[in-house]
Scaffold this motif. Sequence first.
Motif, PDB file in Angstrom:
ATOM      1  N   SER A 164     118.543  49.677 -40.756  1.00 30.58           N
ATOM      2  CA  SER A 164     117.382  49.187 -41.492  1.00 30.58           C
ATOM      3  C   SER A 164     116.198  49.047 -40.558  1.00 30.58           C
ATOM      4  O   SER A 164     116.356  49.025 -39.324  1.00 30.58           O
ATOM      5  CB  SER A 164     117.686  47.824 -42.123  1.00 30.58           C
ATOM      6  N   SER A 165     115.008  48.936 -41.135  1.00 31.33           N
ATOM      7  CA  SER A 165     113.816  48.716 -40.325  1.00 31.33           C
ATOM      8  C   SER A 165     113.908  47.377 -39.607  1.00 31.33           C
ATOM      9  O   SER A 165     113.483  47.256 -38.448  1.00 31.33           O
ATOM     10  CB  SER A 165     112.568  48.782 -41.207  1.00 31.33           C
TER      11      SER A 165
ATOM     12  N   GLU B  71     112.797  51.829 -48.011  1.00 32.01           N
ATOM     13  CA  GLU B  71     113.642  50.699 -48.402  1.00 32.01           C
ATOM     14  C   GLU B  71     113.089  50.009 -49.653  1.00 32.01           C
ATOM     15  O   GLU B  71     113.846  49.580 -50.524  1.00 32.01           O
ATOM     16  CB  GLU B  71     113.733  49.710 -47.238  1.00 32.01           C
TER      17      GLU B  71
ATOM     18  N   ARG C  13     105.250  52.282 -35.004  1.00 33.97           N
ATOM     19  CA  ARG C  13     104.805  51.636 -36.237  1.00 33.97           C
ATOM     20  C   ARG C  13     104.678  52.589 -37.416  1.00 33.97           C
ATOM     21  O   ARG C  13     104.923  52.199 -38.560  1.00 33.97           O
ATOM     22  CB  ARG C  13     103.481  50.914 -35.985  1.00 33.97           C
TER      23      ARG C  13
ATOM     24  N   LEU D 105     108.187  53.079 -38.688  1.00 32.36           N
ATOM     25  CA  LEU D 105     108.641  51.843 -39.318  1.00 32.36           C
ATOM     26  C   LEU D 105     107.988  51.653 -40.682  1.00 32.36           C
ATOM     27  O   LEU D 105     108.635  51.177 -41.627  1.00 32.36           O
ATOM     28  CB  LEU D 105     108.331  50.650 -38.412  1.00 32.36           C
ATOM     29  N   ARG D 106     106.725  52.035 -40.807  1.00 32.14           N
ATOM     30  CA  ARG D 106     106.049  51.936 -42.108  1.00 32.14           C
ATOM     31  C   ARG D 106     106.738  52.821 -43.136  1.00 32.14           C
ATOM     32  O   ARG D 106     106.991  52.400 -44.276  1.00 32.14           O
ATOM     33  CB  ARG D 106     104.586  52.341 -41.957  1.00 32.14           C
TER      34      ARG D 106
ATOM     35  N   GLU E 218     113.729  46.322 -35.341  1.00 35.32           N
ATOM     36  CA  GLU E 218     112.977  45.235 -34.721  1.00 35.32           C
ATOM     37  C   GLU E 218     113.906  44.264 -33.997  1.00 35.32           C
ATOM     38  O   GLU E 218     113.558  43.733 -32.938  1.00 35.32           O
ATOM     39  CB  GLU E 218     112.149  44.534 -35.781  1.00 35.32           C
TER      40      GLU E 218
ATOM     41  N   PHE F 277     109.848  53.867 -43.066  1.00 35.11           N
ATOM     42  CA  PHE F 277     111.185  53.329 -43.305  1.00 35.11           C
ATOM     43  C   PHE F 277     111.116  52.154 -44.284  1.00 35.11           C
ATOM     44  O   PHE F 277     111.916  52.046 -45.225  1.00 35.11           O
ATOM     45  CB  PHE F 277     111.799  52.901 -41.974  1.00 35.11           C
ATOM     46  N   ARG F 278     110.162  51.260 -44.061  1.00 35.25           N
ATOM     47  CA  ARG F 278     110.038  50.108 -44.958  1.00 35.25           C
ATOM     48  C   ARG F 278     109.709  50.540 -46.380  1.00 35.25           C
ATOM     49  O   ARG F 278     110.220  49.959 -47.357  1.00 35.25           O
ATOM     50  CB  ARG F 278     108.959  49.153 -44.437  1.00 35.25           C
TER      51      ARG F 278
END
Length: 430
Positions: free
Chosen positions: A121-122, A372, A362, A365-366, A126, A368-369
């Motif tokens: 997961s994102s 999700e 980032r 991650l953006r 982190e 990936f989020r």
Amino acid sequence: MWTGWWLWSLVAACSADSFRDEAERIMQDTPVVDGHNDLAWQLLDQFNNQLTLEAANLSTLASTHTNIPKLRAGFVGGQFWSVYTPCDTQNRDAVRRTLEQMDVVHRLCQTYPQAFLCVSSSAGIEQAFQEGKVASLIGVEGGHSIDSSLGVLRMLYRLGMRYLTLTHSCNTPWADNWLVDTGDEAAQSHGLSPFGKLVVKEMNRLGVIIDLSHVSVATMKAALQLSQAPVIFSHSSAYSLCAHQRNAAGVPCPLPARQTGPQPSALSPPLPEQNKTGSVVMVDFYNDYVSCRKEATLSEVADHLDHIKKVAGAGAVGLGGDYDGVTRLPVGLEDVSKYPDLIAELLRRNWTEDEVRGVLARNLLRVFRKVEEVSDHTQTPEELPIPLEQLDGSCRTLYGYSKAPSLRRQPGLLLAPLAPLFLSLSSVAP
């Protein structure tokens, strides 16, 4: 005269050091999340997945672009490990081979818990950043790994797959690959077949990132139109700078003999859709995709990053080095330890700190989020199987297809091949 040149050289050297120092400062808390690394394949190829062999020790392994000291020196904080099985496994043992490579990634985390943290997961990425470990994720490279089965797709997700490259360098029964655009393979699905569209929808539902490296232009366009979440190109560069069909093309690229007029910019057509969805092109370092020559340089890789930023915006840029999956790498980017030098070059080219942090982690991650966020496990899973006639049945049973013969319904099929033998034996019996 000579004193002036000496001073200029000294100033240039000090400036270079300052950019490198700045790169390392930024990377301390925003390390690299790389989209594609084939270390798992090297562990199969060199050691047959025997991680306990002394020669396979990732603290000392020198025959690969990737080991633990190099990852630390390169400030790599997140890695999509490529789970790859060649196209000749399609319709044979692709699923088995894929599972074995996924097992290798999980065992890396078990064998080196001080270095790797397997996440899915994102938020897990982190967490790994905070613990100073490499967030280890699984990207399955090639749609043939699911063997045209939505059930297999779902199980790979449960085992940790978080992106699927829709094709490798071969068509699947439901999606066309990049060689269709070179004329080396014939189009079968002309993008995505109806079943291929179900695969994309199910990936959205599950929360699996759609990876468009290796796909044909038609497949890319179909996926961009259909997906409700951003996509990635996990390891592709800019076609405009190197006209290789494996790069992030996004334009009709017919054979040169059929081409009339100047070829358009490779990134221009899909960018409106990419900008709307927030998709990311993660630049590949393979020389053939960087310079279209056997030799390339770090500066030429930075040119690709610059180009994508100019055409699509800094938010569309990422890094997918393809380490341990390629044989030729640019001077200055010989292994995973060299990432700070590339970031220093971007700073030298006046990229802002925020833009650099986007490239490092980032932007991915953006995406990936958002993937999700789009996922919804309360929805009913897609269940319609691929039509039987679209499968190569030479190495498979046919259970589940109601019109297909099965051994349970027709036990006589077991004896039919032996009938000539029985007849010949009866004719010579005393």
